[in-house]
Structures are given as structure tokens and as C-alpha cells.
Design a protein around this motif. Structure first.
Motif, PDB file in Angstrom:
ATOM      1  N   ALA A 215       5.206   1.051 -10.770  1.00 11.73           N
ATOM      2  CA  ALA A 215       3.898   1.331 -11.376  1.00 11.73           C
ATOM      3  C   ALA A 215       2.973   0.125 -11.267  1.00 11.73           C
ATOM      4  N   GLY A 216       3.531  -1.077 -11.448  1.00 14.58           N
ATOM      5  CA  GLY A 216       2.712  -2.275 -11.315  1.00 14.58           C
ATOM      6  C   GLY A 216       2.242  -2.511  -9.893  1.00 14.58           C
ATOM      7  N   LEU A 217       3.097  -2.270  -8.903  1.00 14.89           N
ATOM      8  CA  LEU A 217       2.714  -2.457  -7.503  1.00 14.89           C
ATOM      9  C   LEU A 217       1.635  -1.464  -7.076  1.00 14.89           C
ATOM     10  N   LYS A 218       1.698  -0.247  -7.583  1.00 17.66           N
ATOM     11  CA  LYS A 218       0.673   0.742  -7.244  1.00 17.66           C
ATOM     12  C   LYS A 218      -0.678   0.375  -7.836  1.00 17.66           C
ATOM     13  N   ASP A 221      -4.661  -4.259  -6.584  1.00 15.12           N
ATOM     14  CA  ASP A 221      -5.786  -4.000  -5.687  1.00 15.12           C
ATOM     15  C   ASP A 221      -5.365  -4.239  -4.233  1.00 15.12           C
ATOM     16  N   PRO A 222      -5.484  -3.236  -3.346  1.00 16.60           N
ATOM     17  CA  PRO A 222      -5.084  -3.431  -1.942  1.00 16.60           C
ATOM     18  C   PRO A 222      -5.859  -4.526  -1.231  1.00 16.60           C
ATOM     19  N   SER A 223      -7.091  -4.818  -1.714  1.00 18.40           N
ATOM     20  CA  SER A 223      -7.891  -5.856  -1.053  1.00 18.40           C
ATOM     21  C   SER A 223      -7.236  -7.230  -1.182  1.00 18.40           C
ATOM     22  N   ALA A 228      -4.906 -11.731   1.824  1.00 17.06           N
ATOM     23  CA  ALA A 228      -3.785 -12.638   2.084  1.00 17.06           C
ATOM     24  C   ALA A 228      -3.339 -12.547   3.538  1.00 17.06           C
ATOM     25  N   ILE A 229      -3.327 -11.338   4.089  1.00 15.89           N
ATOM     26  CA  ILE A 229      -2.935 -11.174   5.493  1.00 15.89           C
ATOM     27  C   ILE A 229      -3.956 -11.836   6.414  1.00 15.89           C
ATOM     28  N   TRP A 240       4.745 -13.477  -3.734  1.00 15.25           N
ATOM     29  CA  TRP A 240       4.936 -14.435  -4.808  1.00 15.25           C
ATOM     30  C   TRP A 240       3.646 -15.133  -5.236  1.00 15.25           C
ATOM     31  N   ARG A 241       2.690 -15.288  -4.329  1.00 16.05           N
ATOM     32  CA  ARG A 241       1.466 -16.029  -4.673  1.00 16.05           C
ATOM     33  C   ARG A 241       0.267 -15.131  -4.957  1.00 16.05           C
ATOM     34  N   VAL A 242       0.343 -13.861  -4.583  1.00 15.58           N
ATOM     35  CA  VAL A 242      -0.797 -12.968  -4.786  1.00 15.58           C
ATOM     36  C   VAL A 242      -0.410 -11.771  -5.658  1.00 15.58           C
ATOM     37  N   ILE A 243       0.606 -11.020  -5.224  1.00 20.15           N
ATOM     38  CA  ILE A 243       0.940  -9.772  -5.901  1.00 20.15           C
ATOM     39  C   ILE A 243       1.638 -10.027  -7.237  1.00 20.15           C
ATOM     40  N   PHE A 244       2.648 -10.888  -7.234  1.00 22.81           N
ATOM     41  CA  PHE A 244       3.408 -11.125  -8.461  1.00 22.81           C
ATOM     42  C   PHE A 244       2.528 -11.667  -9.591  1.00 22.81           C
TER      43      PHE A 244
END
Length: 331
Positions: A215-218, A221-223, A228-229, A240-244
Motif C-alpha cells: 500500500a505504501g509503494l502504490k 509519487d511515480p515522478s 531518480a532514474i 533506499w534514498r528516494v522511495i523508502f
């Protein structure tokens, strides 16, 4: 030639929308919808909790009248009260000093919490990250992994009791220990039974954490991933540096749930021990039950252990509420 300037259009008249007047039926429905849950909450949660706090200061055995403790109830010698005795708190003093199962229970609860944090939670996070990538058959894998959460703890205890059985269990059969005298008693050995139960508990806890992190990953924000990519971050660095860090609210919820689940662990131990105390499986929740509904029926002392467990449980809940209110103030 005179040019005619058109008159400005009249501004539309705004009508005030009157609020709907509540009828007697609406008020009755609202009172029932609010009153019934409130009464259930008071009857099933607050009254027992306050009653346990009161009983923790008594020496009640479930029979006869209820009386508060006095220093004469715990004499050092016949007729001589304890020095420095405080009225009504002897149950708490006995729990910390004279109850042999208290500190082993605290230690085992701490081990239970440590295993959940070190093994079950990272495993659930790993499952969530893998399923969030949209691999083929994600729905099937998610359903299979979530199956232990749907089963009751009583059924899980029965299933694993068959797996750990000394003579006919799956593990002893696979390692051929049931064919000789060197039988491994996974649940009866005080050096092994706690770790055997932790495998059961982690098997159920990891999928629960997986659902929370999914639920947290969904909700991320995809941006953020795209940025990051573009910056050249690897998949590991992106997580670890953006999503978490972006899942901080979910991390707090997972931490609180993990602490509470480790403190209220009871079903698996009770089923494994058959309601009887076993060495190596002392837990605070089990100690509460053994004193309240066991042979001794020390309801006052059992309530004391319950209050201590309640206070320990309130610590992560208070931290969670403090973090939530602090985040709302910043917004």
C-alpha cells in the motif's frame, strides 16, 4: 454615427443554500450510529481496562469481596509489615522482584520483537518490492503469500504442531530423526521451542507487513522514481534514498504494529503448551492468563501484569500519535 454600447449583463442572483433540517428520524439514526459503537467501545475496552487497573491494587482471587491491599498482607514476619511498604502497590513490587517468570517473559518478548524487526519485517518488505515491480503472476503470488494472514492463529498453531511433531512431524521425517532414539522435540525442548514458535509467527507476520508496504509503494509519487532514474541512480539507490524515505508514515505504522504484535503474542504459545506453562515459552500475555484463569486464580496479580503490558504497549502508540500530529502541524 452614434455607437450603441450594450448594457452590462446583470449579475446572477446567488441564492443562499439552506442546510437541510434534520428530522427526528435523522437524529435518531445518527444517535444510534454514534451511540452503539461508543457503548460497545466503553463496555469492551474502557471498562475492562479501568477495571484491570483497579484490580491490580487488590488481592482478589475471584471469590469473596474485593479489598485493597494493605502492608499487613505482605509481612516480613507474622504481624510485622514490610519496611517502606506503600499501600496498594505490593503486586507491582512482587512482579518485579519475587515473580520468577516475569523477567524471563520480558526477555522472551524482547527476543520476539527483535526477530520480527530483523527477519519478519525485512522479509515482508522484500516481498512487497518484488510484487510491486509487476512481475508475471503477481496476483497469484500475492494471494499465496497472504494466505497465512487469513488463517487464524489457532489453525496456524495446529499446522505447525504437526510439522514439529517428534515422531510423525514433517521436519523429523525429512531428516530421519524419527527412526532412531535421537528424536528432536522442537516444542518440548526449552532451548528450541521459542525459536520454533518464532518461525511460525514470522511466517504469518511477514505477509502482513508485505500488504502494508505494498500500500505504501502504490502511494509513492511515480515522478520521484523517474527523477531518480534520470539522475542515474541505480534500483538500490532509488529505493533506499528516494522511495523508502517517502514511505515514512508506513514505516511508523509497521513499527507500531510490529511492537504490538510481539507484545500480545499469546495464541501460538497457548496452543503449543496446551494451556500449561512450559519452560522457554514464558511471555507476558501468557503470564497474565495463567494468573487470572489458572489454578491459582490470582486475579489481582494477573491484572497487575496486564497493566504493565498495557503501559509497555502504550509507548509505541504514543510515539505514533505524536508523529502523526506533528506531521499534520507541519502541513
Amino acid at each position: 454615427m452614434t455607437q450603441t454600447i450594450p448594457a452590462p449583463a446583470a449579475a446572477p442572483i446567488r441564492r443562499r443554500r439552506r442546510g437541510r433540517t434534520l428530522t427526528r428520524r435523522d437524529k435518531l439514526v445518527a444517535a444510534l450510529m454514534l451511540g452503539i459503537p461508543l457503548l460497545l467501545d466503553l463496555a469492551l475496552i474502557w471498562v475492562p481496562a479501568l477495571g484491570s487497573i483497579f484490580l491490580s491494587f487488590t488481592k482478589w482471587t475471584g471469590v469473596g469481596g474485593i479489598k485493597l491491599q494493605s502492608c499487613a498482607d505482605f509481612p516480613t514476619a507474622p504481624g510485622i509489615p514490610q519496611p517502606g511498604c506503600l499501600y496498594g502497590v505490593q503486586n507491582y513490587k512482587q512482579a518485579f522482584t519475587n515473580y520468577p517468570d516475569f523477567w524471563p517473559a520480558v526477555q522472551h518478548n524482547a527476543i520476539w520483537l527483535g526477530v520480527f524487526i530483523v527477519i519478519a519485517t525485512p522479509l515482508g518488505m522484500l516481498f512487497a518490492v518484488i510484487l510491486d515491480r509487476g512481475i508475471r503472476g503477481t496476483r497469484i503470488y500475492q494471494s499465496l503469500l497472504f494466505l497465512p494472514v487469513m488463517l487464524s492463529l489457532a489453525l496456524i498453531g495446529i499446522i505447525w504442531e504437526l510439522i514439529y511433531s517428534p515422531n510423525l512431524g514433517l521436519i523429523n521425517t525429512l531428516v530421519h530423526h524419527n527412526q532412531n532414539d535421537n528424536v528432536i522435540d522442537w516444542l518440548g525442548n526449552p532451548h528450541l521451542n521459542l525459536w520454533a514458535l518464532l518461525v511460525e509467527a514470522s511466517w504469518r507476520q511477514a505477509p502482513y507487513v508485505m500488504i502494508l508496504y505494498l500500500a505504501g509503494l502504490k502511494a509513492v509519487d511515480p515522478s520521484l522514481r523517474e527523477a531518480a532514474i534520470v539522475d542515474g541512480a541505480t534500483g538500490w539507490q532509488t529505493f533506499w534514498r528516494v522511495i523508502f524515505p517517502a514511505m515514512r508514515p508506513i514505516n511508523i505504522v509497521v513499527l507500531v504494529v510490529t511492537v504490538i504484535e510481539s507484545l500480545r503474542a499469546f495464541d501460538l504459545v497457548y496452543i503449543t503448551s496446551g494451556g500449561n506453562p512450559l519452560r522457554g515459552l514464558e511471555l507476558l500475555s501468557v503470564a497474565v492468563t495463567q494468573n487470572i484463569v489458572g489454578e491459582t486464580q490470582r486475579i489481582g496479580f494477573g491484572s497487575t501484569l496486564g497493566v504493565i503490558l498495557l503501559v509497555i504497549s502504550l509507548v509505541p502508540i504514543s510515539i505514533f500519535l505524536w508523529q502523526a500530529f506533528r506531521r499534520e502541524e507541519k502541513v
